[in-house]
Design an enzyme around this catalytic site. Structure first.
Site, short mmCIF file in Angstrom:
data_model
loop_
_atom_site.label_atom_id
_atom_site.label_comp_id
_atom_site.label_asym_id
_atom_site.label_seq_id
_atom_site.Cartn_x
_atom_site.Cartn_y
_atom_site.Cartn_z
N GLY A 103 -1.95 -2.03 -16.35
CA GLY A 103 -3.33 -1.58 -16.15
C GLY A 103 -4.09 -1.31 -17.43
O GLY A 103 -4.98 -0.45 -17.46
N SER A 104 -3.78 -2.07 -18.49
CA SER A 104 -4.45 -1.81 -19.78
C SER A 104 -5.96 -2.01 -19.68
O SER A 104 -6.74 -1.22 -20.22
CB SER A 104 -3.87 -2.70 -20.88
OG SER A 104 -4.04 -4.06 -20.54
N SER A 105 -6.37 -3.05 -18.95
CA SER A 105 -7.80 -3.35 -18.87
C SER A 105 -8.55 -2.21 -18.16
O SER A 105 -9.60 -1.75 -18.61
CB SER A 105 -7.97 -4.68 -18.12
OG SER A 105 -9.30 -4.87 -17.75
N ALA A 106 -7.98 -1.72 -17.06
CA ALA A 106 -8.62 -0.61 -16.33
C ALA A 106 -8.60 0.66 -17.16
O ALA A 106 -9.58 1.43 -17.16
CB ALA A 106 -7.92 -0.38 -15.00
N ALA A 107 -7.50 0.89 -17.90
CA ALA A 107 -7.43 2.10 -18.73
C ALA A 107 -8.51 2.06 -19.81
O ALA A 107 -9.19 3.06 -20.07
CB ALA A 107 -6.04 2.22 -19.36
N ASP A 148 -6.07 -0.68 -9.99
CA ASP A 148 -5.85 -0.26 -11.38
C ASP A 148 -6.87 0.80 -11.78
O ASP A 148 -6.54 1.81 -12.41
CB ASP A 148 -5.99 -1.45 -12.34
CG ASP A 148 -4.81 -2.39 -12.28
OD1 ASP A 148 -4.12 -2.42 -11.25
OD2 ASP A 148 -4.59 -3.11 -13.28
O1 PMV Z 1 -3.13 -6.66 -13.28
P1 PMV Z 1 -1.88 -6.05 -12.75
O2 PMV Z 1 -0.65 -6.69 -13.24
O3 PMV Z 1 -1.86 -4.56 -12.94
O4 PMV Z 1 -1.82 -6.35 -11.17
C1 PMV Z 1 -2.81 -5.94 -10.31
C2 PMV Z 1 -2.26 -5.89 -8.94
C3 PMV Z 1 -2.56 -7.08 -8.03
O5 PMV Z 1 -2.31 -6.62 -6.71
C4 PMV Z 1 -1.63 -8.24 -8.35
C5 PMV Z 1 -4.00 -7.58 -8.15
C6 PMV Z 1 -5.04 -6.60 -7.63
O6 PMV Z 1 -6.23 -6.84 -7.91
O7 PMV Z 1 -4.69 -5.64 -6.92
#
Ligand code: PMV
Length: 307
Positions: A103-107, A148
């Protein structure tokens, strides 16, 4: 110009692991995610140029040029969503690897949103943070479920459903999780598209797998409420098997899960989009053994407590 306009504003947000339900969550199934203590911190100051800029320490050198262009677009979208119209100089320090499923992008988005709202003089609600950070996420991930961002905003363990959003889950005991890093992986968007292709090719099989994951998530929420970690571990193992049948696991991820179980973990699974990235192991009392087992396979690991 008032004092606030000249001040640097700061924000922080946690990274996340998905305990159960990734991929199925895109298709409307609930998922359980948890904020981890490692994440991103952001500082936002007035820019001394006409254009906003963002430096990401700990990651920027690894980002390909097309990602740099997307970051610029995402930063503009995020600033607008936070009510900041003047150019800013933003700096982010990242304590988790990029493109690993943590979740680096969301963080980054949530840490920046907290700092940008501060700059706009606004105290944001959870909903405002989620909305703003989602504007950033859409630039990179197309149509993400939002799990995320919800985990980065709320921390702790959350129950997340695309249509209903997130709610915090009280834990009867803290969770000791080891995170094994297999390396970078394809983008979340690519992995989500791969699952969509699988679901369309295999007729009802995708639906059936998602329905089974729904059952596991519901049972896992029960296990969390009663503190039944053994049951939770078994459910994680089963979730990994279903993710494998969706073709999002890899030999490395399978090997790391097996090694973690042999080292005493109660359960192990890939976490996030798969195709590489990370595994998690529920490892109370055997954290060191799990990390050493991964080390023996050539994979580094981290330990996180989720409370
Ligand atoms: O980007 P990640 O690796 O944290 O994965 C997100 C989780 C998924 O269910 C694969 C995609 C989503 O949008 O929920």
């Amino acid at each position: 110009m008032g004092g606030a306009a000249l001040t640097a504003h700061e924000g922080a947000a946690c990274g996340k692991v998905i305990l159960l339900g990734e991929h199925a969550v895109v298709w409307g199934v609930p998922a359980l995610a948890a904020g981890i203590s490692l994440g991103a911190t952001a500082i936002v100051e007035p820019a001394d140029s006409a254009v906003s800029s963002l430096e990401i320490e700990g990651a920027s050198s690894e980002l390909p040029p097309q990602e740099a262009a997307a970051i610029q677009i995402a930063l503009e979208a995020l600033s607008t969503a936070c009510g900041v119209t003047c150019p800013v100089r933003a700096r982010v320090t990242l304590a988790i690897p990029v493109r690993a499923g943590l979740g680096s992008s969301a963080a980054i988005a949530v840490a920046l949103a907290r700092a940008l709202f501060g700059r706009a003089g606004t105290t944001p609600s959870h909903e405002m943070l989620i909305d703003a950070a989602s504007a950033w996420e859409r630039v990179f991930h197309g149509n993400p479920s939002g799990i995320d961002v919800a985990a980065a905003v709320l921390g702790g363990v959350i129950h997340f459903e695309r249509a209903r959003g997130a709610r915090s889950i009280p834990l009867s005991c803290p969770l000791s999780i080891c995170i094994g890093l297999s390396g970078r992986r394809p983008s979340t968007r690519a992995m989500v598209d791969q699952v969509a292709q699988f679901a369309s090719r295999k007729g009802g099989m995708g639906e059936q797998i998602f329905a089974e994951i729904r059952e596991l998530v519901s049972a896992a929420e029960q296990a969390l409420a009663t503190g039944d970690l053994r049951a939770l571990g078994k459910l994680m193992d089963m979730n990994h098997a279903l993710l494998s049948s969706l073709s999002v696991s890899t030999d490395d991820l399978d090997g790391m899960c097996t090694a973690a179980r042999r080292a005493g973990a109660l359960g192990a699974k890939l976490t996030g989009a798969g195709g590489g990235g990370c595994v998690i192991a529920l490892a109370p009392g055997c954290e060191q053994a799990v990390l050493e087992a991964w080390q023996g396979l050539g994979f580094p690991g981290l330990h996180a407590t989720i409370a």
